[in-house]
Write a protein that holds these residues in place. Structure first.
Motif, PDB file in Angstrom:
ATOM      1  N   VAL A 187       6.022   2.437  21.229  1.00 32.34           N
ATOM      2  CA  VAL A 187       6.359   3.019  22.530  1.00 32.34           C
ATOM      3  C   VAL A 187       7.539   3.984  22.408  1.00 32.34           C
ATOM      4  N   TYR A 188       8.590   3.572  21.683  1.00 33.31           N
ATOM      5  CA  TYR A 188       9.775   4.422  21.564  1.00 33.31           C
ATOM      6  C   TYR A 188       9.467   5.697  20.789  1.00 33.31           C
ATOM      7  N   LYS A 189       8.526   5.628  19.885  1.00 33.29           N
ATOM      8  CA  LYS A 189       8.144   6.821  19.127  1.00 33.29           C
ATOM      9  C   LYS A 189       7.557   7.880  20.041  1.00 33.29           C
ATOM     10  N   ARG A 190       6.840   7.432  21.077  1.00 34.35           N
ATOM     11  CA  ARG A 190       6.208   8.383  22.000  1.00 34.35           C
ATOM     12  C   ARG A 190       7.240   9.104  22.854  1.00 34.35           C
ATOM     13  N   ILE A 191       8.411   8.505  23.082  1.00 37.56           N
ATOM     14  CA  ILE A 191       9.435   9.148  23.902  1.00 37.56           C
ATOM     15  C   ILE A 191      10.620   9.601  23.054  1.00 37.56           C
ATOM     16  N   SER A 192      10.459   9.606  21.743  1.00 38.57           N
ATOM     17  CA  SER A 192      11.549  10.062  20.880  1.00 38.57           C
ATOM     18  C   SER A 192      11.710  11.577  21.021  1.00 38.57           C
ATOM     19  N   GLY A 193      12.914  12.048  20.821  1.00 41.65           N
ATOM     20  CA  GLY A 193      13.191  13.482  20.901  1.00 41.65           C
ATOM     21  C   GLY A 193      13.808  13.943  22.196  1.00 41.65           C
ATOM     22  N   TYR A 194      13.738  13.114  23.232  1.00 40.62           N
ATOM     23  CA  TYR A 194      14.400  13.471  24.485  1.00 40.62           C
ATOM     24  C   TYR A 194      15.883  13.145  24.371  1.00 40.62           C
ATOM     25  N   PRO A 195      16.758  13.930  25.026  1.00 39.64           N
ATOM     26  CA  PRO A 195      16.485  15.037  25.964  1.00 39.64           C
ATOM     27  C   PRO A 195      16.302  16.405  25.300  1.00 39.64           C
ATOM     28  N   GLU A 196      16.534  16.495  23.959  1.00 43.67           N
ATOM     29  CA  GLU A 196      16.382  17.792  23.295  1.00 43.67           C
ATOM     30  C   GLU A 196      14.967  18.346  23.427  1.00 43.67           C
ATOM     31  N   LYS A 197      14.003  17.438  23.562  1.00 48.13           N
ATOM     32  CA  LYS A 197      12.606  17.837  23.654  1.00 48.13           C
ATOM     33  C   LYS A 197      12.312  18.659  24.904  1.00 48.13           C
ATOM     34  N   ILE A 198      13.181  18.587  25.904  1.00 48.81           N
ATOM     35  CA  ILE A 198      12.954  19.330  27.148  1.00 48.81           C
ATOM     36  C   ILE A 198      12.964  20.825  26.869  1.00 48.81           C
ATOM     37  N   GLN A 199      13.974  21.296  26.146  1.00 48.48           N
ATOM     38  CA  GLN A 199      14.055  22.721  25.846  1.00 48.48           C
ATOM     39  C   GLN A 199      12.893  23.178  24.973  1.00 48.48           C
ATOM     40  N   ALA A 200      12.432  22.313  24.080  1.00 51.16           N
ATOM     41  CA  ALA A 200      11.300  22.674  23.223  1.00 51.16           C
ATOM     42  C   ALA A 200      10.008  22.805  24.013  1.00 51.16           C
ATOM     43  N   SER A 201       9.945  22.189  25.199  1.00 55.90           N
ATOM     44  CA  SER A 201       8.727  22.270  26.012  1.00 55.90           C
ATOM     45  C   SER A 201       8.662  23.543  26.846  1.00 55.90           C
ATOM     46  N   PHE A 202       9.747  24.333  26.860  1.00 53.76           N
ATOM     47  CA  PHE A 202       9.775  25.563  27.642  1.00 53.76           C
ATOM     48  C   PHE A 202       9.220  26.739  26.840  1.00 53.76           C
ATOM     49  N   HIS A 203       8.717  27.734  27.574  1.00 57.83           N
ATOM     50  CA  HIS A 203       8.285  28.989  26.955  1.00 57.83           C
ATOM     51  C   HIS A 203       8.783  30.134  27.835  1.00 57.83           C
ATOM     52  N   ARG A 204       9.532  31.061  27.240  1.00 55.65           N
ATOM     53  CA  ARG A 204      10.105  32.194  27.965  1.00 55.65           C
ATOM     54  C   ARG A 204       9.307  33.451  27.646  1.00 55.65           C
ATOM     55  N   ALA A 205       8.864  34.132  28.701  1.00 59.63           N
ATOM     56  CA  ALA A 205       8.006  35.300  28.529  1.00 59.63           C
ATOM     57  C   ALA A 205       8.456  36.422  29.456  1.00 59.63           C
ATOM     58  N   HIS A 206       8.249  37.662  29.011  1.00 62.52           N
ATOM     59  CA  HIS A 206       8.536  38.826  29.853  1.00 62.52           C
ATOM     60  C   HIS A 206       7.438  38.970  30.901  1.00 62.52           C
ATOM     61  N   CYS A 207       7.846  39.204  32.135  1.00 62.22           N
ATOM     62  CA  CYS A 207       6.891  39.384  33.233  1.00 62.22           C
ATOM     63  C   CYS A 207       7.345  40.560  34.097  1.00 62.22           C
ATOM     64  N   TYR A 208       6.397  41.378  34.486  1.00 59.97           N
ATOM     65  CA  TYR A 208       6.663  42.512  35.383  1.00 59.97           C
ATOM     66  C   TYR A 208       6.271  42.079  36.790  1.00 59.97           C
ATOM     67  N   ILE A 209       7.282  41.656  37.569  1.00 63.39           N
ATOM     68  CA  ILE A 209       7.023  41.004  38.858  1.00 63.39           C
ATOM     69  C   ILE A 209       7.788  41.712  39.972  1.00 63.39           C
ATOM     70  N   PRO A 210       7.382  41.497  41.232  1.00 62.08           N
ATOM     71  CA  PRO A 210       8.154  42.038  42.353  1.00 62.08           C
ATOM     72  C   PRO A 210       9.587  41.530  42.357  1.00 62.08           C
ATOM     73  N   ALA A 211      10.489  42.366  42.837  1.00 60.27           N
ATOM     74  CA  ALA A 211      11.911  42.013  42.825  1.00 60.27           C
ATOM     75  C   ALA A 211      12.186  40.750  43.636  1.00 60.27           C
ATOM     76  N   GLY A 212      11.437  40.550  44.723  1.00 67.13           N
ATOM     77  CA  GLY A 212      11.643  39.345  45.530  1.00 67.13           C
ATOM     78  C   GLY A 212      11.357  38.077  44.744  1.00 67.13           C
ATOM     79  N   ILE A 213      10.310  38.083  43.925  1.00 65.99           N
ATOM     80  CA  ILE A 213       9.998  36.908  43.104  1.00 65.99           C
ATOM     81  C   ILE A 213      11.082  36.683  42.063  1.00 65.99           C
ATOM     82  N   ALA A 214      11.597  37.775  41.476  1.00 65.14           N
ATOM     83  CA  ALA A 214      12.677  37.639  40.496  1.00 65.14           C
ATOM     84  C   ALA A 214      13.911  37.010  41.132  1.00 65.14           C
TER      85      ALA A 214
END
Length: 638
Positions: A187-214
């Motif tokens: 069980v602990y193996k399945r939740i190992s890596g947190y909280p550092e794992k949170i940043q690894a789950s993110f993906h940052r991408a360039h998007c051309y969006i309306p200024a209001g959404i930004a």
């Protein structure tokens, strides 16, 4: 492992409940204080987390039936199962930080923690009796066993204990109920890596969006999840609002960096969509480098427009009212004590970014009453648009120096990558089996297969050789030989194949059967077990002599004198071209024939899954790839 009579949970939902341990005592006031303390303690983690569908939220729940008062909630995690395991990590850490609380966690599959450790569970634990037995307490996983006697303080001989009984036992004898080491490790193996794992789950991408959404995403980054879901689950009615784009027209767009979770990014990028011509959203040619940013921005704009088209009118003062009470002041003061702002100067850009995340987390997870209805994300978007000043020049300056986006090659998995992932998962589950250093012992293969065959199977399936059930099978030699001798008849040595044909000509009556049983019983009393076994061996030897003149045994490998079973060389000289037969019958090498047949079957699988590899792997035996087949394939390729 869902117990009988348990209230059904929605699909893709996890339920978590935190109870006051019996020794801690207390009531509603204590539980509410714990909920506020948990919100402050875990605010740095939860404020920056992007939930796929619903956030982690604790509410006070009054007692009902046999369920005592507690704090808890239910979170829909949708397609992102990592949200569920992050909640498991949170619940474990909460019981570590607040030792007076014991936690239960389950989903629509029931005790999914036990499913994760299914290979290591004790035999007595099954879906019918697992309810109210699995708890996190003081940061460790506990399983309350069945009662061995009926004089226990809490009688657990029934199918499942009540939660109150379980809490009483945990508070007084928790050391006895600590889950076994292999179960906790799985069980602990399945939740190992947190909280550092949170940043690894993110993906940052360039998007051309309306200024209001930004501007909206700058204050509330987690709204990207609702927008992606709105676009991902769109229908023709939703797309009607995207013909004119009343809220986010395409004429004021900027390039910016948007933070997704990998699950959200995959859902958005894999969708094939062509915008309506009337919307004004046009895309460059796919060959141009900015095509992906334009496409992602177009899809996000559709998602935000769909959300706003479903909203009701909300007063922009509602947020200010929530953030002006004493509860918010205490919450903000606690964040400063916990160094949430990391020494940033008050009023700085980083300080304001952290403050906005804390405000949204406070609104979503702290201030909502138990009976509150989910706020439409579109309402929040419109409120933010009314209260936020959009500085186009500032957004354009930021667009000129954007950081590089993350590589999305993780979306593509080749067959070799998949094989490598499966091998790594297998090696993690069996740390002792390293294929690079493993010596493949054929004796192990033979012994594992014989152990598997000797196990007793039931309606629940066959037990593997490593089963924790160490009970031995009893074997009564006398009863076996008597029963076998009754089957063979009076004079087994004189029985031949002609007798079998003659039996069909007789009509045995019940009286004849009784006489035969009496005669067999008298003979059994005269012969000792050793004499009966000797008679059986004599009969088997006579059968071997008769079969020696046929072709039945010519395909089997026989034993060599002075050689072990598996190390004996394959003796094919018993075949048709073998010459004169041995004066003394050579016994068949059972192990060698077993291994040879297994290897032949394994080779016939051609590297694919099949019965041989499945059975052997289930017993922890992994055969190497067929080097001859690999070599022949390479030769054919060249």
């Amino acid at each position: 492992m869902q117990g009988i009579g348990r209230a059904a949970l929605p699909e893709d939902a996890v339920r978590y409940r935190l109870f006051a341990a019996a020794a801690a005592g207390g009531g509603e006031a204590l539980l509410r204080r714990c909920a506020e303390g948990i919100a402050v303690r875990f605010a740095p983690l939860l404020a920056a987390y992007i939930w796929h569908w619903q956030p982690f939220r604790l509410r006070y729940v009054p007692p009902r039936g046999e369920t005592p008062a507690h704090i808890g909630g239910t979170t829909l995690f949708g397609d992102n199962v990592e949200d569920e395991w992050f909640i498991v990590y949170l619940v474990r850490e909460i019981t570590r930080e607040f030792p007076g609380l014991a936690a239960r966690i389950d989903d629509n599959d029931g005790e999914f923690l036990l499913i994760e450790a299914a290979d290591f569970l004790p035999k007595w634990l099954n879906p019918e009796n697992s309810d109210n037995r699995v708890f996190f307490y003081k940061g460790e996983l506990h399983i309350i066993p069945l009662s061995e006697t009926h004089e226990e303080e809490c009688d657990l001989s029934a199918a499942s204990p009540t939660i109150s009984q379980a809490l009483t036992l945990l508070s007084s004898r928790s050391e006895e109920f600590l889950a076994a080491e292999p179960i906790r490790t799985a069980v602990y193996k399945r939740i190992s890596g947190y909280p550092e794992k949170i940043q690894a789950s993110f993906h940052r991408a360039h998007c051309y969006i309306p200024a209001g959404i930004a501007a909206v995403l700058r204050q509330r980054p987690s709204l990207v999840a609702a927008a992606v879901q709105a676009f991902y689950l769109r229908d023709p009615v939703d797309l009607r609002a995207c013909r004119s784009f009343q809220t986010f027209p395409p004429d004021r767009r900027v390039m910016t960096v948007v933070t997704f979770t990998k699950c959200l990014y995959a859902q958005l990028v894999q969708q094939k969509f062509v915008p309506d011509r009337r919307s004004g959203y046009t895309l460059p040619l796919p060959s141009q480098p900015q095509y992906k940013a334009y496409e992602l921005g177009m899809k996000l704009a559709h998602g935000f427009e769909i959300l706003c088209s479903k909203c009701s009118k909300v007063s922009p003062d509602s947020k200010k009212n929530v953030l002006s009470g004493p509860l918010w002041e205490r919450f903000l003061s606690s964040l400063k004590e916990k160094n949430y702002f990391k020494g940033e100067m008050e009023g700085s850009a980083k300080y304001l970014e952290l403050l906005h995340m804390a405000e949204d987390y406070f609104q979503q997870s702290v201030t909502k009453p138990e009976s509150s209805v989910e706020i439409n994300p579109g309402d929040e978007i419109l409120t933010l648009l009314q209260t936020t000043t959009i500085d186009m020049k500032e957004l354009e300056r930021e667009a000129a120096c954007l950081p590089p986006e993350d590589d999305d090659s993780w979306l593509e998995i080749t067959p070799d990558d998949l094989d490598q992932m499966l091998k790594e998962a297998r090696n993690e589950s069996l740390p002792s089996s390293n294929e690079d250093e493993q010596e493949y012992d054929l004796e192990t293969v033979a012994e594992s297969m014989k152990a598997f065959v000797s196990k007793v199977s039931t309606h629940e399936g066959a037990e593997m050789p490593w089963s924790s059930d160490e009970s031995h099978v009893t074997f009564d030699v006398d009863s076996f030989t008597k029963a076998l001798d009754r089957i063979l008849g009076a004079d087994s040595e004189e029985l031949d194949s002609d007798d079998l044909d003659e039996e069909e000509e007789f009509d045995f009556s019940d009286e004849d059967d009784e006489d035969l049983d009496a005669e067999n019983q008298r003979r059994d009393e005269k012969l000792s077990p050793n004499e009966l076994i000797g008679s059986l061996k004599s009969y088997m030897n006579e059968m071997d002599r008769e079969l020696a003149h046929t072709n039945v045994g010519k395909n089997f490998t026989t034993q060599k004198k002075g050689a072990s079973s598996v190390d004996a060389t394959t003796s094919q000289n018993a075949g048709p071209d073998s010459g004169a037969e041995d004066p003394e019958l050579t016994p068949v090498d059972v192990d060698m024939n077993l291994v040879a047949n297994l290897l032949e079957s394994y080779s016939a699988q051609s590297g694919l899954a099949g019965p041989t590899s499945n059975i052997l792997q289930s017993m922890g035996v992994y055969l190497p790839e067929n080097a001859d087949r690999i070599g022949s394939n390479k030769g054919a390729t060249e």
